[in-house]
Design a protein around this motif. Structure first.
Motif, mmCIF file in Angstrom:
data_model
loop_
_atom_site.group_PDB
_atom_site.id
_atom_site.type_symbol
_atom_site.label_atom_id
_atom_site.label_comp_id
_atom_site.label_asym_id
_atom_site.label_seq_id
_atom_site.Cartn_x
_atom_site.Cartn_y
_atom_site.Cartn_z
ATOM 1 N N VAL A 212 0.851 -1.184 0.000
ATOM 2 C CA VAL A 212 0.000 0.000 0.000
ATOM 3 C C VAL A 212 0.891 1.240 0.000
ATOM 4 C CG1 VAL A 212 -1.747 1.327 1.245
ATOM 5 C CG2 VAL A 212 -1.887 -1.175 1.201
ATOM 6 N N MET A 213 0.623 2.164 -0.910
ATOM 7 C CA MET A 213 1.350 3.436 -0.968
ATOM 8 C C MET A 213 0.354 4.578 -0.804
ATOM 9 S SD MET A 213 3.925 2.869 -4.205
ATOM 10 C CE MET A 213 2.600 2.945 -5.407
ATOM 11 N N HIS A 214 0.748 5.569 0.002
ATOM 12 C CA HIS A 214 -0.158 6.709 0.176
ATOM 13 C C HIS A 214 0.661 7.959 0.510
ATOM 14 C CE1 HIS A 214 -4.712 6.915 0.685
ATOM 15 N NE2 HIS A 214 -4.301 8.162 0.517
ATOM 16 N N GLY A 215 0.268 9.064 -0.086
ATOM 17 C CA GLY A 215 0.930 10.331 0.168
ATOM 18 C C GLY A 215 0.355 11.029 1.385
ATOM 19 N N THR A 216 1.216 11.682 2.148
ATOM 20 C CA THR A 216 0.771 12.370 3.362
ATOM 21 C C THR A 216 -0.027 13.632 3.057
ATOM 22 O OG1 THR A 216 2.852 13.612 3.501
ATOM 23 C CG2 THR A 216 2.742 11.499 4.675
ATOM 24 N N LYS A 217 0.086 14.147 1.830
ATOM 25 C CA LYS A 217 -0.606 15.380 1.462
ATOM 26 C C LYS A 217 -1.720 15.120 0.444
ATOM 27 C CE LYS A 217 2.100 18.059 3.929
ATOM 28 N NZ LYS A 217 1.599 18.757 5.128
ATOM 29 N N ASP A 218 -2.271 13.934 0.471
ATOM 30 C CA ASP A 218 -3.324 13.577 -0.480
ATOM 31 C C ASP A 218 -4.597 14.356 -0.156
ATOM 32 O OD1 ASP A 218 -5.313 12.343 -2.036
ATOM 33 O OD2 ASP A 218 -4.301 10.406 -1.938
ATOM 34 N N PRO A 219 -5.034 15.262 -1.044
ATOM 35 C CA PRO A 219 -6.227 16.063 -0.776
ATOM 36 C C PRO A 219 -7.523 15.382 -1.219
ATOM 37 C CG PRO A 219 -5.235 16.806 -2.810
ATOM 38 C CD PRO A 219 -4.372 15.670 -2.306
ATOM 39 N N VAL A 220 -7.405 14.288 -1.941
ATOM 40 C CA VAL A 220 -8.585 13.603 -2.480
ATOM 41 C C VAL A 220 -8.993 12.435 -1.586
ATOM 42 C CG1 VAL A 220 -9.544 12.391 -4.469
ATOM 43 C CG2 VAL A 220 -7.922 14.272 -4.817
ATOM 44 N N ILE A 221 -8.031 11.565 -1.304
ATOM 45 C CA ILE A 221 -8.254 10.429 -0.409
ATOM 46 C C ILE A 221 -7.228 10.546 0.707
ATOM 47 C CG2 ILE A 221 -8.382 7.915 -0.195
ATOM 48 C CD1 ILE A 221 -8.850 7.781 -3.223
ATOM 49 N N PRO A 222 -7.584 11.138 1.817
ATOM 50 C CA PRO A 222 -6.625 11.335 2.918
ATOM 51 C C PRO A 222 -5.964 10.025 3.344
ATOM 52 C CG PRO A 222 -8.623 12.581 3.321
ATOM 53 C CD PRO A 222 -8.901 11.713 2.121
ATOM 54 N N ILE A 223 -4.737 10.132 3.807
ATOM 55 C CA ILE A 223 -3.932 8.956 4.105
ATOM 56 C C ILE A 223 -4.558 8.054 5.164
ATOM 57 C CG2 ILE A 223 -2.514 10.100 5.854
ATOM 58 C CD1 ILE A 223 -0.106 8.515 4.731
ATOM 59 N N GLU A 224 -5.397 8.605 6.021
ATOM 60 C CA GLU A 224 -6.014 7.763 7.052
ATOM 61 C C GLU A 224 -6.910 6.676 6.453
ATOM 62 O OE1 GLU A 224 -8.214 11.858 7.433
ATOM 63 O OE2 GLU A 224 -6.146 11.151 7.111
ATOM 64 N N PHE A 225 -7.442 6.909 5.259
ATOM 65 C CA PHE A 225 -8.232 5.873 4.599
ATOM 66 C C PHE A 225 -7.343 4.696 4.198
ATOM 67 C CE2 PHE A 225 -10.967 9.604 3.827
ATOM 68 C CZ PHE A 225 -12.177 9.106 4.282
ATOM 69 N N GLY A 226 -6.194 5.020 3.643
ATOM 70 C CA GLY A 226 -5.253 3.965 3.269
ATOM 71 C C GLY A 226 -4.737 3.217 4.485
ATOM 72 N N GLU A 227 -4.477 3.939 5.571
ATOM 73 C CA GLU A 227 -3.994 3.305 6.801
ATOM 74 C C GLU A 227 -5.047 2.367 7.389
ATOM 75 O OE1 GLU A 227 -0.974 6.834 8.367
ATOM 76 O OE2 GLU A 227 -3.104 6.890 8.911
ATOM 77 N N LYS A 228 -6.287 2.787 7.353
ATOM 78 C CA LYS A 228 -7.377 1.967 7.890
ATOM 79 C C LYS A 228 -7.547 0.688 7.077
ATOM 80 C CE LYS A 228 -12.268 2.341 9.249
ATOM 81 N NZ LYS A 228 -13.457 3.262 9.263
ATOM 82 N N LEU A 229 -7.467 0.801 5.764
ATOM 83 C CA LEU A 229 -7.589 -0.373 4.907
ATOM 84 C C LEU A 229 -6.413 -1.315 5.136
ATOM 85 C CD1 LEU A 229 -9.332 -1.611 2.605
ATOM 86 C CD2 LEU A 229 -7.717 -0.555 1.001
ATOM 87 N N PHE A 230 -5.225 -0.751 5.255
ATOM 88 C CA PHE A 230 -4.017 -1.546 5.474
ATOM 89 C C PHE A 230 -4.110 -2.324 6.788
ATOM 90 C CE2 PHE A 230 0.279 -1.935 7.307
ATOM 91 C CZ PHE A 230 0.922 -2.623 6.293
ATOM 92 N N THR A 231 -4.588 -1.691 7.820
ATOM 93 C CA THR A 231 -4.710 -2.340 9.126
ATOM 94 C C THR A 231 -5.611 -3.566 9.047
ATOM 95 O OG1 THR A 231 -4.344 -0.252 10.292
ATOM 96 C CG2 THR A 231 -5.447 -2.004 11.519
ATOM 97 N N ALA A 232 -6.642 -3.495 8.236
ATOM 98 C CA ALA A 232 -7.604 -4.599 8.131
ATOM 99 C C ALA A 232 -7.101 -5.749 7.271
ATOM 100 C CB ALA A 232 -8.914 -4.075 7.561
ATOM 101 N N ALA A 233 -6.019 -5.549 6.530
ATOM 102 C CA ALA A 233 -5.531 -6.574 5.601
ATOM 103 C C ALA A 233 -4.671 -7.608 6.308
ATOM 104 C CB ALA A 233 -4.737 -5.915 4.484
ATOM 105 N N HIS A 234 -4.570 -8.783 5.710
ATOM 106 C CA HIS A 234 -3.730 -9.862 6.225
ATOM 107 C C HIS A 234 -2.261 -9.606 5.891
ATOM 108 C CE1 HIS A 234 -6.744 -12.629 7.705
ATOM 109 N NE2 HIS A 234 -7.422 -12.559 6.568
#
Length: 282
Positions: A212-234
């Motif tokens: 999973v890659m995510h930018g800290t300055k993402d104005p469209v999909i904030p990084i917390e969405f990517g972090e939340k999805l990553f946490t739920a993954a195996h």
């Protein structure tokens, strides 16, 4: 005074209802900002690529760019974001194949010369069509699914339904409804949104390695969405936090190094599998 307040409330409610109605009716034109301009691989300057057309089970014709892999190299099945066209991803197509790797970059229905109109169900059909086309000639152990922005939902769904060697998610979300609710906070998005791409609900079905890659300055999909999805993954999984990167340049802002390492690991597994099969031959 009460009369005027009542009239104001009625007028406000009417305007609100009209606004919500317009949002509901126009939601797919907002969600899928497709360019219909078609560009061939030669026009994009992509040496070694072929222009192909895939036919979906429901009869749509999908424009795609294809480059066959060198022996032992991984193949990336790339699903793009909600805006633009294949032309906008030409540099990525080149970067992802510089080392002899294969790539199939598909234009969803309604994009870049492909027929039809985009919907969530339609995009999943497009993904399965692309996967099946590759699977006719190559083992799933060579196939890595890459999803960009909107395409991360397509990638997650495909990888939850079919065997793959790995999954790369570039600026992913938990669901498009959750992202939209941050923008349209005044609307009951969860009730009205037709195409919600609920990746969080199915991410645990994926058993393949995940990047999973995510930018800290993402104005469209904030990084917390990517972090939340990553946490739920195996596991096995890797999260690459790209400091200062926005939404559409993660690969260019340092992500390519992580992607190259991820694909190299897949190729190590390919080589190990081949060696094991040779050793089994009497």
């Amino acid at each position: 005074m009460i009369k005027y307040l009542s009239q104001f409330a009625i007028a406000f409610a009417s305007l609100y209802a009209l606004g919500i109605g317009a949002l509901y009716l126009g939601q797919r034109s907002i969600q899928y900002q497709a360019s219909t301009d078609r560009t061939t691989a030669p026009e994009a300057g992509l040496a070694g690529f072929q222009d192909i057309v895939l036919i979906t089970p429901d009869g749509e014709k999908l424009v795609a760019w294809w480059k066959a892999p060198n022996p032992g190299k991984a193949i990336t099945l790339y699903f793009h974001g909600n805006g633009g066209s294949l032309w906008n991803r030409r540099d990525r197509a080149r970067s992802l194949t510089d080392d002899g790797r294969g790539l199939l970059m598909v234009s969803y229905r309604g994009y870049s010369g492909s027929t039809g109109s985009p919907t969530e169900a339609g995009l999943h059909t497009d993904a399965l069509t692309a996967y099946d086309w590759i699977a006719k000639s190559y083992e799933p152990s060579r196939l890595v699914v890459y999803g960009e922005s909107l395409g991360t939902g397509v990638a997650v769904r495909l990888a939850s339904d079919r065997p793959v060697a790995g999954v790369i998610l570039d600026a992913p979300y938990t669901s498009t409804a959750e992202v939209a609710s941050k923008i349209y906070w005044y609307a009951p998005v969860g009730l009205l949104m037709l195409d919600q791409f609920r990746s969080l609900d199915i991410i645990q079905k994926i058993k393949a390695p995940l990047l999973v890659m995510h930018g800290t300055k993402d104005p469209v999909i904030p990084i917390e969405f990517g972090e939340k999805l990553f946490t739920a993954a195996h596991e096995p999984k890797t999260f690459v936090r790209l400091e200062g990167s926005g939404h559409s340049s993660n690969l260019e802002d340092g992500g390519l190094k992580a992607v190259d390492a991820f694909l190299s690991n897949v190729e190590i597994q390919i080589a190990s599998s081949r060696s094991a099969k040779k050793a089994e031959v009497p």
